[in-house]
Motif scaffolding. Structure first.
Motif, PDB file in Angstrom:
ATOM      1  N   MET A 241      22.016 -17.168  20.422  1.00 19.91           N
ATOM      2  CA  MET A 241      22.203 -16.197  19.351  1.00 19.91           C
ATOM      3  C   MET A 241      20.926 -15.396  19.111  1.00 19.91           C
TER       4      MET A 241
ATOM      5  N   GLU B 159      30.201 -12.685  22.917  1.00 21.63           N
ATOM      6  CA  GLU B 159      29.033 -12.844  23.782  1.00 21.63           C
ATOM      7  C   GLU B 159      28.678 -14.316  23.977  1.00 21.63           C
TER       8      GLU B 159
ATOM      9  N   LYS C 257      29.408 -10.760  18.686  1.00 21.91           N
ATOM     10  CA  LYS C 257      28.479 -11.849  19.026  1.00 21.91           C
ATOM     11  C   LYS C 257      29.248 -13.116  19.404  1.00 21.91           C
TER      12      LYS C 257
ATOM     13  N   THR D  98      20.636 -11.185  19.617  1.00 19.33           N
ATOM     14  CA  THR D  98      20.552 -10.504  18.324  1.00 19.33           C
ATOM     15  C   THR D  98      19.327  -9.608  18.258  1.00 19.33           C
TER      16      THR D  98
END
Length: 319
Positions: free
Chosen positions: A213, A275, A272, A217
């Motif tokens: 993450m 992903e 996200k 990000t």
């Protein structure tokens, strides 16, 4: 002239700069669809089956009283679009993938761009759109010049029976654009993986979701996206034919707060999610890399044909 990503060329489809450009173009598509949709009331009965107070529809199998009007429109639209190869494209995913018809056009030979996966979070997108975004965007009018609702209440405007069909058609277009935007996360993840395969491979093998993450990000980029969305919503929501002073004082066609919230609370987090799910399965089965997919496919087909030929010879001799 600007154009969309060519999914037949891996160098284009997995170029992060071109992916970002495609996502910016999708912002325009989504905002214009939203502007079309919010001219009508929420019409909540469209989204509930007849068994739960929704519209009563004259439907035959496979539909029944648990089918909402939007679900019917979405499924039937996808059946038509499947006929023209929409869901053969690697960046398109149906909301109802079961029993889609085959295409009437010759198939396109897309290269192997992504690691094989079954990631499809359209159910999450559908729920967020129907139960979170639409009530906020269609709740009240008029809207003030700064893009916020004049009254902060989500009491539904009167149902507009004559607009059910128009609303559903626009809803389908909105949902398809949102789905494409969210699932582009697979291409973003693959492109980032290829930029730093060593680091991502380590994180994936360690199942380090927090580490993954952090890698995907970029808060500065997300902030710029939200700022750009607000500017677009406020710009596209004004009548350009009016004098500047009247534009600034007049009501907007769309609630800019709702558009920004859609991305901040749902689209970006769901992207996200895609992903992360994609990266976690990126090393499964060690499939060939996209760059060598054509050669690998040739070798695979050659091997299969050779084995078939040998089998036929053995059968002939055994007889």
């Amino acid at each position: 002239m600007d154009s969309t990503i060519d999914m037949l060329h891996p160098t284009d489809a997995l170029d992060l700069s071109k992916i970002r450009f495609q996502l910016i173009r999708l912002e325009d598509t989504i905002i214009f669809n939203i502007i079309e949709r919010v001219q009508f009331p929420y019409n909540s009965r469209m989204y509930r089956p007849a068994s739960e107070g929704g519209l009563r529809l004259s439907l035959s199998a496979p539909y029944n009283t648990t089918t909402s009007f939007l679900a019917y429109m979405l499924r039937e639209t996808e059946r038509v679009h499947a006929r023209v190869r929409r869901y053969q494209a690697p960046d398109e995913l149906p909301f109802f993938p079961d029993n889609l018809p085959g295409p009437i056009l010759p198939p396109l030979n897309y290269p192997l761009l992504l690691h094989p996966n079954k990631i499809n979070i359209n159910a999450d997108i559908l729920n967020a759109y129907i139960f979170n975004f639409l009530p906020s965007a269609c709740g009240t009018r008029p809207r003030s010049a700064n893009g916020t609702a004049s009254e902060h209440t989500l009491e539904e405007r009167d149902q507009a029976h004559e607009n059910y069909g128009s609303c559903a058609v626009i809803d389908v277009a909105c949902l398809q654009a949102l789905s494409r935007r969210v699932h582009f996360g697979k291409f973003v993840a693959e492109a980032k993986f290829l930029q730093n395969p060593e680091k991502f491979t380590r994180l994936i093998r360690e199942r380090d979701v927090e580490g993954l993450m952090r890698e995907i990000t970029d808060e500065k980029v997300e902030k710029k996206v939200l700022e750009r969305l607000r500017k677009k919503a406020m710009s596209y929501g004004r009548d350009p034919a009016l004098p500047v002073e009247e534009q600034e004082q007049g009501p907007l066609k769309v609630n800019a707060d709702a558009v920004v919230a859609l991305y901040k609370d749902w689209i970006i987090p769901l992207t996200k999610k895609v992903e992360i799910e994609y990266l976690l399965c990126r090393l499964d089965n060690h499939v060939p890399d996209a760059r060598s997919s054509s050669c690998s496919l040739f070798l695979y087909m050659f091997t299969r044909l050779l084995l078939l030929f040998i089998s036929l010879i053995l059968i002939q001799y055994s007889c």
